[in-house]
Design a protein around this motif. Structure first.
Motif, PDB file in Angstrom:
ATOM      1  N   SER A 252      31.547  -3.696 -75.060  1.00  0.00           N
ATOM      2  CA  SER A 252      32.023  -4.646 -76.063  1.00  0.00           C
ATOM      3  C   SER A 252      33.212  -5.397 -75.497  1.00  0.00           C
ATOM      4  O   SER A 252      33.956  -4.868 -74.671  1.00  0.00           O
ATOM      5  CB  SER A 252      32.425  -3.914 -77.360  1.00  0.00           C
ATOM      6  OG  SER A 252      33.481  -3.014 -77.106  1.00  0.00           O
ATOM      7  N   PRO A 253      33.382  -6.673 -75.923  1.00  0.00           N
ATOM      8  CA  PRO A 253      34.504  -7.449 -75.414  1.00  0.00           C
ATOM      9  C   PRO A 253      35.839  -6.812 -75.780  1.00  0.00           C
ATOM     10  O   PRO A 253      35.991  -6.198 -76.834  1.00  0.00           O
ATOM     11  CB  PRO A 253      34.323  -8.816 -76.099  1.00  0.00           C
ATOM     12  CG  PRO A 253      32.904  -8.840 -76.549  1.00  0.00           C
ATOM     13  CD  PRO A 253      32.544  -7.433 -76.860  1.00  0.00           C
ATOM     14  N   GLY A 254      36.832  -6.981 -74.951  1.00  0.00           N
ATOM     15  CA  GLY A 254      38.152  -6.438 -75.241  1.00  0.00           C
ATOM     16  C   GLY A 254      38.954  -6.199 -73.970  1.00  0.00           C
ATOM     17  O   GLY A 254      38.525  -6.534 -72.863  1.00  0.00           O
ATOM     18  N   ILE A 255      40.124  -5.606 -74.137  1.00  0.00           N
ATOM     19  CA  ILE A 255      41.011  -5.280 -73.024  1.00  0.00           C
ATOM     20  C   ILE A 255      40.951  -3.793 -72.779  1.00  0.00           C
ATOM     21  O   ILE A 255      41.119  -2.988 -73.706  1.00  0.00           O
ATOM     22  CB  ILE A 255      42.459  -5.728 -73.329  1.00  0.00           C
ATOM     23  CG1 ILE A 255      42.519  -7.253 -73.534  1.00  0.00           C
ATOM     24  CG2 ILE A 255      43.411  -5.291 -72.213  1.00  0.00           C
ATOM     25  CD1 ILE A 255      43.864  -7.746 -73.983  1.00  0.00           C
ATOM     26  N   TYR A 256      40.749  -3.413 -71.552  1.00  0.00           N
ATOM     27  CA  TYR A 256      40.651  -1.997 -71.191  1.00  0.00           C
ATOM     28  C   TYR A 256      41.711  -1.677 -70.130  1.00  0.00           C
ATOM     29  O   TYR A 256      41.874  -2.411 -69.154  1.00  0.00           O
ATOM     30  CB  TYR A 256      39.259  -1.678 -70.640  1.00  0.00           C
ATOM     31  CG  TYR A 256      38.162  -1.903 -71.664  1.00  0.00           C
ATOM     32  CD1 TYR A 256      37.753  -0.872 -72.486  1.00  0.00           C
ATOM     33  CD2 TYR A 256      37.557  -3.153 -71.783  1.00  0.00           C
ATOM     34  CE1 TYR A 256      36.749  -1.073 -73.427  1.00  0.00           C
ATOM     35  CE2 TYR A 256      36.560  -3.374 -72.709  1.00  0.00           C
ATOM     36  CZ  TYR A 256      36.154  -2.322 -73.543  1.00  0.00           C
ATOM     37  OH  TYR A 256      35.160  -2.533 -74.465  1.00  0.00           O
ATOM     38  N   VAL A 257      42.439  -0.622 -70.361  1.00  0.00           N
ATOM     39  CA  VAL A 257      43.484  -0.180 -69.438  1.00  0.00           C
ATOM     40  C   VAL A 257      43.023   1.104 -68.758  1.00  0.00           C
ATOM     41  O   VAL A 257      42.633   2.065 -69.427  1.00  0.00           O
ATOM     42  CB  VAL A 257      44.824   0.069 -70.164  1.00  0.00           C
ATOM     43  CG1 VAL A 257      45.882   0.562 -69.192  1.00  0.00           C
ATOM     44  CG2 VAL A 257      45.280  -1.208 -70.871  1.00  0.00           C
TER      45      VAL A 257
END
Length: 421
Positions: free
Chosen positions: A6-11
């Protein structure tokens, strides 16, 4: 690569490239000998972190008699030691066993943290050989050899004693000096422990991983309260640990007070010390106004050896063990340029910290050490053999053993150029 749905920011947490190499402690000692309770935990290696713990483990019972082992452990803790391992060999025990079961010194081999080895109460040539042989074989510790009590002829400390022939005395069984006179109490401490040099030689043999201290100390026994003579190894081990904690392993454990010592069995003169020091005998001296102090920091190595100073030997062991433990992750890694670069980086960072602590000589890290790991140290035949080779050089700080001031008479005057130097 991980899979994202899913779209988003991953750290993500990524391990750092550098893997720090930490220092290795050199202050843990192992003492092998006869406990006050001779039946307590025989031929078992147990960790002791306080005097009360030693009493609970090895001095619980009736008809207890103080032993060199008990006084050594107390002297170690009293002089700055905080952790040691103890092996009780029992009343008839020996330093080394002959059967399949591990006994005596053999139990210490499995304890990686031990860096100081001693056998208080065992001071014959056979015992010295067992201690030095184990230290040389493992290369992770330094042994402290005790002299026999009652030595009155200093020249006997300059000659190497040889172990007795099989079947004679000198089987490595313990001996104890009688309180007050320092004379041998059983056959294991008599001159029969040596071969043709019986009674004329007492020094342990040449060894890069061993030390030898003289004389015995007069202390107040922690169990009986009486003034008795005791071998110096336990107190010396405590001073090593104290110096490590206060200054670092690179500092020679000498010119230090011996806590708990109220007198010496033998007062060594300056001229006698001039003879003993070049032979690797570390003398314990009494100085008016300063008390009893350790006044030597040599190993049993040859006088011209690069390992003749105790702090140099112990610092090298510490560095070797730290590098060995801190680079274990490299085993089975691809033997390529990336691995060589990692070796240079990690070991270089570690040695820089060692240099900043004052253990290495040099105004800059480049003067203090070098780490070379490249195509030259790892040609094709080395890589095909499954090895990676790095050359490491260090400039170790040596102790100022001889401090010399050159004095001359000066007529005086007002020559400011001369005064200013």
């Amino acid at each position: 690569m991980p899979h994202y749905f899913s779209p988003g920011i991953y750290v993500e947490e990524v391990p750092g490239a550098a893997r720090p190499i930490g220092p290795v402690g050199m202050a843990v000692a192992a003492f092998v000998g006869v406990a006050p309770n001779r039946t307590a935990h025989v031929d078992r290696a147990l960790a002791v972190n306080s005097w009360s713990e030693f009493l609970r483990l090895y001095a619980d019972g009736d008809d207890l008699e103080s032993t060199p082992l008990a006084r050594a452990v107390f002297g170690f803790l009293d002089n700055g030691g905080s952790r040691c391992w103890v092996v009780n060999v029992g009343a008839d025990g020996q330093l080394t066993g002959t059967g399949q079961r591990r006994t005596g010194l053999q139990l210490v081999e499995a304890i990686d943290e031990v860096a100081i080895l001693a056998a208080p109460g065992f001071h014959d040539p056979v015992s010295h050989e067992a201690l030095l042989s184990m230290a040389e074989r493992l290369r992770t510790m330094v042994a402290i050899c005790d002299p026999p009590p009652g030595i009155e002829d200093i020249s006997t400390l300059t000659r190497v004693a040889t172990p007795a022939r099989p079947g004679r005395a000198g089987d490595g069984k313990p001996g104890d000096g009688k309180p007050g006179d320092g004379k041998p109490a059983d056959a294991a401490t008599t001159p029969a422990d040596t071969d043709t040099d019986a009674g004329t030689a007492h020094r342990a043999r040449q060894c890069d991983y061993g030390t030898y201290y003289f004389p015995w100390l007069r202390v107040r026994d922690p169990l009986t309260g009486e003034l008795v003579l005791t071998p110096p190894s336990g107190h010396m081990a405590g001073i090593w640990a104290r110096t490590d904690a206060l200054r670092g392993v690179h500092k020679a454990p000498a010119n230090e007070p011996v806590r708990g010592a109220v007198d010496l069995e033998y007062l060594v003169t300056r001229s006698e010390h001039d003879v003993l020091n070049p032979k690797g005998v570390n003398v314990i001296r009494y100085f008016a106004g300063e008390g009893i102090r350790v006044w030597g920091a040599r190993t049993l190595a040859a006088e011209a050896s690069e390992w003749r100073y105790l702090n140099v030997r112990r610092l090298s062991i510490s560095i070797e063990q730290a590098i060995a433990g801190g680079t274990r992750w490299m085993v089975f890694e691809p033997n390529d340029y990336s691995l060589w670069r990692s070796i240079r980086r990690d070991i270089g960072a570690f040695l820089t910290r060692v240099w900043r602590d004052g253990a290495l000589l040099g105004r800059t890290p480049e003067e203090a050490f070098f780490v070379k790991c490249d195509e030259e140290t790892n040609p094709v035949d080395v890589r095909d053999a499954g090895m990676v080779v790095a050359h490491i050089g260090i400039a170790v700080v040596k102790p100022a053993e001889f401090v010399v001031f050159k004095l001359s008479q000066w007529a005086g005057g007002t020559d400011t150029e001369t005064i200013g130097g």
